[in-house]
Design a protein around this motif. Structure first.
Motif, short mmCIF file in Angstrom:
data_model
loop_
_atom_site.label_atom_id
_atom_site.label_comp_id
_atom_site.label_asym_id
_atom_site.label_seq_id
_atom_site.Cartn_x
_atom_site.Cartn_y
_atom_site.Cartn_z
N VAL A 25 0.83 -1.21 0.00
CA VAL A 25 0.00 0.00 0.00
C VAL A 25 0.86 1.25 0.00
CG1 VAL A 25 -1.71 1.33 1.32
CG2 VAL A 25 -1.93 -1.17 1.12
N PHE A 26 1.92 1.26 0.80
CA PHE A 26 2.84 2.40 0.78
C PHE A 26 3.44 2.58 -0.61
CE2 PHE A 26 3.12 1.60 5.42
CZ PHE A 26 2.81 2.88 5.86
N GLU A 27 3.86 1.49 -1.21
CA GLU A 27 4.50 1.57 -2.52
C GLU A 27 3.52 2.08 -3.58
OE1 GLU A 27 7.39 -1.55 -4.20
OE2 GLU A 27 5.49 -2.02 -5.19
N GLU A 28 2.30 1.59 -3.55
CA GLU A 28 1.30 2.02 -4.53
C GLU A 28 1.01 3.52 -4.42
OE1 GLU A 28 -1.17 -2.21 -4.87
OE2 GLU A 28 -2.01 -0.52 -3.75
N ASN A 29 1.27 4.07 -3.26
CA ASN A 29 1.02 5.49 -3.05
C ASN A 29 2.30 6.31 -3.04
OD1 ASN A 29 -2.06 5.95 -2.37
ND2 ASN A 29 -1.46 3.99 -1.50
N GLU A 30 3.37 5.72 -3.59
CA GLU A 30 4.65 6.39 -3.79
C GLU A 30 5.25 6.96 -2.51
OE1 GLU A 30 3.94 9.22 -6.97
OE2 GLU A 30 4.33 7.67 -8.47
N ILE A 31 5.08 6.23 -1.42
CA ILE A 31 5.66 6.61 -0.14
C ILE A 31 7.01 5.93 0.01
CG2 ILE A 31 5.40 6.43 2.37
CD1 ILE A 31 2.31 6.58 1.78
N VAL A 32 8.03 6.72 0.24
CA VAL A 32 9.41 6.23 0.27
C VAL A 32 9.93 6.16 1.70
CG1 VAL A 32 11.79 6.76 -0.42
CG2 VAL A 32 9.91 7.13 -2.02
N PHE A 33 10.55 5.04 2.03
CA PHE A 33 11.22 4.88 3.33
C PHE A 33 12.73 5.00 3.13
CE2 PHE A 33 7.14 2.88 3.97
CZ PHE A 33 6.78 3.30 5.25
N ASP A 34 13.38 5.62 4.10
CA ASP A 34 14.82 5.83 4.01
C ASP A 34 15.62 4.78 4.79
OD1 ASP A 34 14.61 8.38 2.55
OD2 ASP A 34 13.71 9.09 4.40
#
Length: 293
Positions: A25-34
């Motif tokens: 879900v994060f990936e589908e919404n272009e949310i990036v983790f560092d």
């Protein structure tokens, strides 16, 4: 670049597969983790993510690992029924090197051997029986230079670190590294939020599978062991949840730590849970995908 958002994934055996669905879900919404941190089975998922795999690729690797665990009968029910008979002969019924060899196949295919080679910031946690301390395996040891409460190791093979983090007491053999005798990191830190905070992340999202639903009496060694894990992890998780900026709990009713074959179901549960929480996810103003170098 400033460390903005970290992802902390808890242990939980097959239940941890739900974390793959959450990440989708994060990936589908272009949310990036560092950066990524994980304990036990969550450490494997976190490591794949730190190796820059996308959600579909992590799903493929995790389901293949599950299939091979089943194929090799690592958690065959009859094995758990015999467990009390062998405790005097070994410190765990399942040889951890069997599990380690399954992991090695995956990371060899990716071309990564040592923690230091992992491209994104990474942490996984084990517990040292000798010192009673949490052991931090990371490719960023400098961040922990002043953290005397932890044993910090960076020069080690990835699969050795992950196996140590997954070595559930009495089920797996303990992992011997240097002068330490290591077991599952969930004993002390099932959701590794604080390590990411120490590393300087502005915000940390945590994911776990807390489920303290009523337990029905059982004579199954597997059911009892699973319940013991749930109770122990619940106690260690609460203070880490309080330290996170957003916490996601995946409900896992009727699915235990050793419920092999439920991986796909748990991924689906994780996905649905994250979809329901997306308004809360957006409120932490997390970083969107970068369009610059």
């Amino acid at each position: 670049m400033k460390r903005k958002l970290g992802l902390a994934l808890s242990g939980g055996g097959i239940k941890a597969y739900g974390e793959v669905g959450v990440y989708q879900v994060f990936e589908e919404n272009e949310i990036v983790f560092d950066g990524f941190a994980g304990t036990s089975m969550g450490s494997i998922i976190a490591c794949f993510l730190a190796c820059q795999l996308n959600a579909a690729e992590v799903r493929e690797h995790m389901l293949d690992l599950e299939a091979n665990i089943i194929k090799n009968k690592l958690f065959k029910p009859s094995n758990f029924e015999l467990l009390p008979l062998v405790l005097k002969q070994t410190d765990g019924f399942i040889k951890s090197n069997l599990f380690e060899s399954l992991l090695k196949t995956h990371f060899d295919a990716l071309g990564y051997q040592f923690i230091s080679q992992i491209p994104e910031l990474f942490v996984c946690v084990a517990t040292d029986l000798m010192s009673g301390k949490a052991v931090i395996f990371t490719n960023d040891p400098k961040s922990f230079a002043k953290s005397k409460e932890y044993i910090v190791i960076s020069d080690i093979e990835i699969v050795r670190a992950l196996t140590a983090s997954c070595s559930f007491p009495l089920v797996f053999n303990t992992t011997k590294i240097m002068d330490m005798q290591l077991v599952d990191g969930g004993i002390m830190m099932n959701i590794p939020v604080v390590p990411l905070k120490i590393m300087g992340f502005e915000k940390v999202v945590s994911v776990c599978m807390q489920d303290m639903t009523e337990f029905k009496e059982s004579t199954s060694m597997r059911d009892i062991a699973s319940r013991i894990i749930d109770i122990g992890m619940h106690e260690t998780e609460n203070w880490m949840v309080a330290a996170s900026d957003l916490h996601i709990t995946i409900k896992t009713k009727n699915i235990g730590v050793f419920s092999m074959g439920k991986g796909t179901l748990m991924i689906e549960k994780g996905y649905k849970t994250a979809i329901k929480m997306f308004d809360q996810i957006n409120k932490i103003k997390i970083q969107k995908r970068r369009f610059w170098l």
